[in-house]
Structure formats: structure tokens, C-alpha cells
Design a protein around this motif. Structure first.
Motif, mmCIF file in Angstrom:
data_model
loop_
_atom_site.group_PDB
_atom_site.id
_atom_site.type_symbol
_atom_site.label_atom_id
_atom_site.label_comp_id
_atom_site.label_asym_id
_atom_site.label_seq_id
_atom_site.Cartn_x
_atom_site.Cartn_y
_atom_site.Cartn_z
ATOM 1 N N ASP A 1 0.839 -1.191 0.000
ATOM 2 C CA ASP A 1 0.000 0.000 0.000
ATOM 3 C C ASP A 1 0.876 1.243 0.000
ATOM 4 N N PRO A 2 0.594 2.218 -0.861
ATOM 5 C CA PRO A 2 1.392 3.445 -0.854
ATOM 6 C C PRO A 2 1.098 4.280 0.387
ATOM 7 N N GLN A 3 2.136 4.734 1.031
ATOM 8 C CA GLN A 3 1.973 5.572 2.210
ATOM 9 C C GLN A 3 2.377 7.001 1.855
ATOM 10 N N PRO A 4 1.683 8.007 2.365
ATOM 11 C CA PRO A 4 2.088 9.384 2.075
ATOM 12 C C PRO A 4 3.438 9.706 2.687
ATOM 13 N N THR A 5 4.361 10.163 1.854
ATOM 14 C CA THR A 5 5.654 10.580 2.399
ATOM 15 C C THR A 5 5.537 11.928 3.086
ATOM 16 N N ARG A 6 4.510 12.695 2.695
ATOM 17 C CA ARG A 6 4.184 13.942 3.379
ATOM 18 C C ARG A 6 2.702 13.910 3.733
ATOM 19 N N LEU A 7 2.389 14.395 4.898
ATOM 20 C CA LEU A 7 1.001 14.403 5.350
ATOM 21 C C LEU A 7 0.666 15.784 5.868
ATOM 22 N N ARG B 1 -8.485 5.246 3.495
ATOM 23 C CA ARG B 1 -9.043 6.097 2.442
ATOM 24 C C ARG B 1 -8.038 7.171 2.020
ATOM 25 N N VAL B 2 -7.296 7.715 2.966
ATOM 26 C CA VAL B 2 -6.271 8.698 2.620
ATOM 27 C C VAL B 2 -5.209 8.058 1.734
ATOM 28 N N ARG B 3 -4.839 6.828 2.048
ATOM 29 C CA ARG B 3 -3.852 6.135 1.227
ATOM 30 C C ARG B 3 -4.371 5.921 -0.200
ATOM 31 N N ALA C 1 -3.710 7.101 -5.994
ATOM 32 C CA ALA C 1 -4.299 7.655 -7.220
ATOM 33 C C ALA C 1 -3.472 8.779 -7.819
ATOM 34 N N GLY C 2 -2.480 9.297 -7.070
ATOM 35 C CA GLY C 2 -1.618 10.317 -7.652
ATOM 36 C C GLY C 2 -1.484 11.606 -6.872
ATOM 37 N N VAL C 3 -1.967 11.647 -5.624
ATOM 38 C CA VAL C 3 -1.812 12.843 -4.793
ATOM 39 C C VAL C 3 -0.478 12.771 -4.058
ATOM 40 N N ASP C 4 0.329 13.825 -4.194
ATOM 41 C CA ASP C 4 1.631 13.865 -3.534
ATOM 42 C C ASP C 4 1.528 14.321 -2.080
ATOM 43 N N VAL C 5 0.684 15.318 -1.842
ATOM 44 C CA VAL C 5 0.535 15.847 -0.488
ATOM 45 C C VAL C 5 -0.952 15.869 -0.122
ATOM 46 N N PRO C 6 -1.438 14.865 0.586
ATOM 47 C CA PRO C 6 -2.812 14.937 1.086
ATOM 48 C C PRO C 6 -2.874 15.911 2.250
ATOM 49 N N LEU D 1 -1.492 6.864 10.171
ATOM 50 C CA LEU D 1 -0.751 6.934 8.922
ATOM 51 C C LEU D 1 0.754 6.915 9.169
ATOM 52 N N ALA D 2 1.207 7.565 10.232
ATOM 53 C CA ALA D 2 2.645 7.539 10.556
ATOM 54 C C ALA D 2 3.080 6.140 10.938
ATOM 55 N N GLY D 3 2.210 5.424 11.685
ATOM 56 C CA GLY D 3 2.545 4.056 12.063
ATOM 57 C C GLY D 3 2.645 3.140 10.867
ATOM 58 N N ALA D 4 1.765 3.375 9.876
ATOM 59 C CA ALA D 4 1.808 2.565 8.660
ATOM 60 C C ALA D 4 3.082 2.853 7.861
ATOM 61 N N ARG D 5 3.566 4.107 7.944
ATOM 62 C CA ARG D 5 4.805 4.436 7.233
ATOM 63 C C ARG D 5 6.008 3.792 7.898
ATOM 64 N N GLY D 6 5.803 3.436 9.211
ATOM 65 C CA GLY D 6 6.889 2.789 9.933
ATOM 66 C C GLY D 6 7.966 3.764 10.349
#
Length: 331
Positions: A6-12, A290-292, A297-302, A326-331
Motif C-alpha cells: 500500500d502506498p503511504q504518504p511521504t508527506r502528510l 481512504r487517505v492512502r 491515485a496520484g496525490v503527492d501531499v494529502p 498513517l505515521a505508524g503505517a509508514r513505519g
């Protein structure tokens, strides 16, 4: 739990200011950053301008990123817009993104006494002016919608901020691709993003404001959200946007009732499927998933905007919970 792929946001991002006085923001901002939020973005409303809360937040968080989503090109003159951007760029060097857009006739004409004319051309011209002004150039030019004579920033930002354009449909998306560094998206579902993204360059920065209410009281959220969606979706620019996205049939009864002056009926006519597409709600883990989807889908900064749709919810607590998930999912 998210799958490993699953893609995780590198910036949130999260929308500020929050529902408390600016003087009370510092400890909350630090807590949000600790919970995983890297970006803090403003929206220009009747409460605060786009730049003031960011300058305040930049003094609190030395390593966070900041952005405007958006600063209206009608709310201030081109030079004042450049000066505001330069000030925040200086307060947060290399960590500021300037999002600009047309906003609405209400903000332009009713509140700032400026005719809301030729919005696409005005945004395009402002982006061109800002490119030159923020780079430290002396600007003496006549654009299609305004002229600037002999302006130069006394101290341009050492790190020129990227410029994003608020865009809904292909015309403004082309402006974002050709004249700016990317686009700011708003009021769309994750599955709408690829259609919008297709009109931008591959390297365009894409920011999207995502509306959330982490509540398991789905009926409560939907009933409250219908009123909000009916109001926004009936603004001509957003109506045309959702027609383009394919929601015309789903929103037809809402638009008919709104045009007839029956706002209550318009809200009641917003179907659950539209609410569920445009508002992220449900348990915290579901909201994070849902944020992921937006990121996939192509959003760089949610950029999350927490809504008080369920009066039993505590928005700052919800924001901390979703950020941590979301931070926990990014590890």
C-alpha cells in the motif's frame, strides 16, 4: 492494517488554523507534528488570511513544511501577494509552497470589492508575475488582466517557493501545468484523481484537500455532510466540475432544488454515494486507508481537513489519531 505494498504518504498535511485562537496553537501544532503531520496548510476564509497563520506556525515548528491552499488572486494585488509569499518563504526557507487560485465571487466581489472577471486569465497572469517577482526580477509588464509597473521585492526569498494553482477542470489544469509547479485539488474522490492528474505534467506537484470525520455514526455524518456538499456543489464552478467528473445525474435533483431556492430539499437530495465519495468517514483505520487511496491515485501531499459533522467528536483528538495511524503505517 495496510498491505505491505500500500502506498503511504511521504508527506502528510493538515489544514490550519484549528478551531481555537492562534495564541493557543503552539502546543497543539507540536503535538500534531509529533503524530506524523509534516505539512501545515491554510485556506483563505473569513477567519484568517492565507499567510498569517503560517508565519505564526513557522515560528513554532522549525522543520515543518507550509503551504497556502489557497491564496486568492483577487483578495490582494499582485505585489502584495508576492510580499506575503516572500515573508513566509523567509520564515520557512525551502519549506513553503505558494498555492494560488481564483477562489470565488463572494471573496472577490462581495468581500474585497474586486470584479470576479476572467478568472482563468487572472490566475495565469498572476502565476507569470509571481515567477518573475519571487525570483527577484524587476517586473514592469502589462499582462492581459493587470499591469505592474516597476516592482521588485526588496529581499526575495533565497529559496524560491514552488507555485501551485487551484484547478478543477481542464482549462485551469493546463494553467497549472504550463505556468506553475503543480495543482491544488479540492472536493473530489480518490477515484476522481486519475482523470484530473491526466491533465497535468508527470512531475507536477499535486496537493489535495481531503475532508474527514472519523466517526462510526455514519447516519449522523451523512446528514450533516449533505448540507455542506449541497452548498459547495451548487457553486457554479463546482457544479461544472462535478458534471465533468460524471456526478451530474447523481446531483441533478440537488441542483434543481437549489435553483428553486429550497436549500433544505437540495441537501436532502444529495445521495449517500456522493457523501461517501467526497467525505472520508468511519473508524480511524478506515479513514487512514481512504487517505492512502488518494496517494495511490496520484496525490503527492494529502492535506486533511477535519469536519465537525459529528458533534460527539473531538477534532484535535481525531486529527492526532489519524496522523498516528498513517505515521505508524509508514513505519
Amino acid at each position: 492494517m495496510p498491505r505491505p505494498d500500500d502506498p503511504q504518504p511521504t508527506r502528510l498535511g493538515i489544514t490550519i488554523p484549528l478551531d481555537l485562537p492562534l495564541a493557543e496553537h503552539p502546543p497543539v501544532l507540536r503535538a500534531l507534528q509529533a503524530a506524523g503531520y509534516s505539512d501545515f496548510w491554510t485556506a483563505e476564509t473569513a477567519r484568517c488570511d492565507a499567510f498569517g497563520p503560517l508565519a505564526h506556525a513557522a515560528a513554532v515548528m522549525a522543520d515543518a513544511r507550509f503551504g497556502t491552499a489557497i491564496a486568492s488572486v483577487y483578495a490582494r494585488g499582485p505585489a502584495a501577494l508576492a510580499m506575503g509569499a516572500a515573508a513566509v518563504g523567509e520564515a520557512a526557507p525551502g519549506r513553503f509552497v505558494l498555492g494560488i487560485g481564483a477562489s470565488s465571487p463572494t471573496l472577490a466581489t462581495d468581500w474585497n470589492c474586486v470584479a470576479f472577471e476572467r478568472p482563468l486569465a487572472r490566475v495565469r497572469d498572476t502565476a507569470r508575475f509571481l515567477r518573475a517577482a519571487l525570483a527577484g526580477e524587476r517586473v514592469d509588464a502589462a499582462y492581459d488582466t493587470f499591469a505592474v509597473r516597476g516592482f521588485r521585492l526588496e529581499r526575495p526569498p533565497a529559496d524560491v517557493p514552488p507555485v501551485l494553482v487551484a484547478a478543477l477542470r481542464p482549462g485551469m489544469l493546463r494553467v497549472a501545468a504550463r505556468e506553475a509547479d503543480g495543482a491544488v485539488l479540492n472536493w473530489l474522490a480518490a477515484h476522481d484523481v486519475p482523470l484530473v492528474r491526466a491533465h497535468l505534467d508527470e512531475d507536477s506537484i499535486v496537493t489535495a484537500r481531503i475532508f474527514l470525520c472519523p466517526s462510526t455514526e455514519r447516519a449522523v455524518v451523512r446528514n450533516a455532510a449533505r448540507r455542506l456538499i449541497a452548498t459547495y456543489a451548487s457553486v457554479p464552478a463546482y457544479a461544472r466540475f462535478h458534471e465533468w467528473l460524471g456526478r451530474g445525474p447523481a446531483l441533478a435533483r440537488c441542483w434543481d432544488a437549489w435553483a428553486a431556492g429550497d436549500k433544505r430539499a437540495a441537501a436532502a437530495a444529495v445521495p449517500d454515494e456522493v457523501v461517501d465519495a467526497l467525505i472520508v468517514h468511519g473508524p480511524v483505520a478506515e479513514c487512514a486507508a481512504r487517505v492512502r487511496e488518494y496517494v495511490a491515485a496520484g496525490v503527492d501531499v494529502p492535506v486533511l481537513k477535519f469536519l465537525p459533522l459529528d458533534p460527539a467528536r473531538e477534532l484535535i483528538g481525531d486529527a492526532l489519531a489519524v496522523g498516528s495511524a498513517l505515521a505508524g503505517a509508514r513505519g
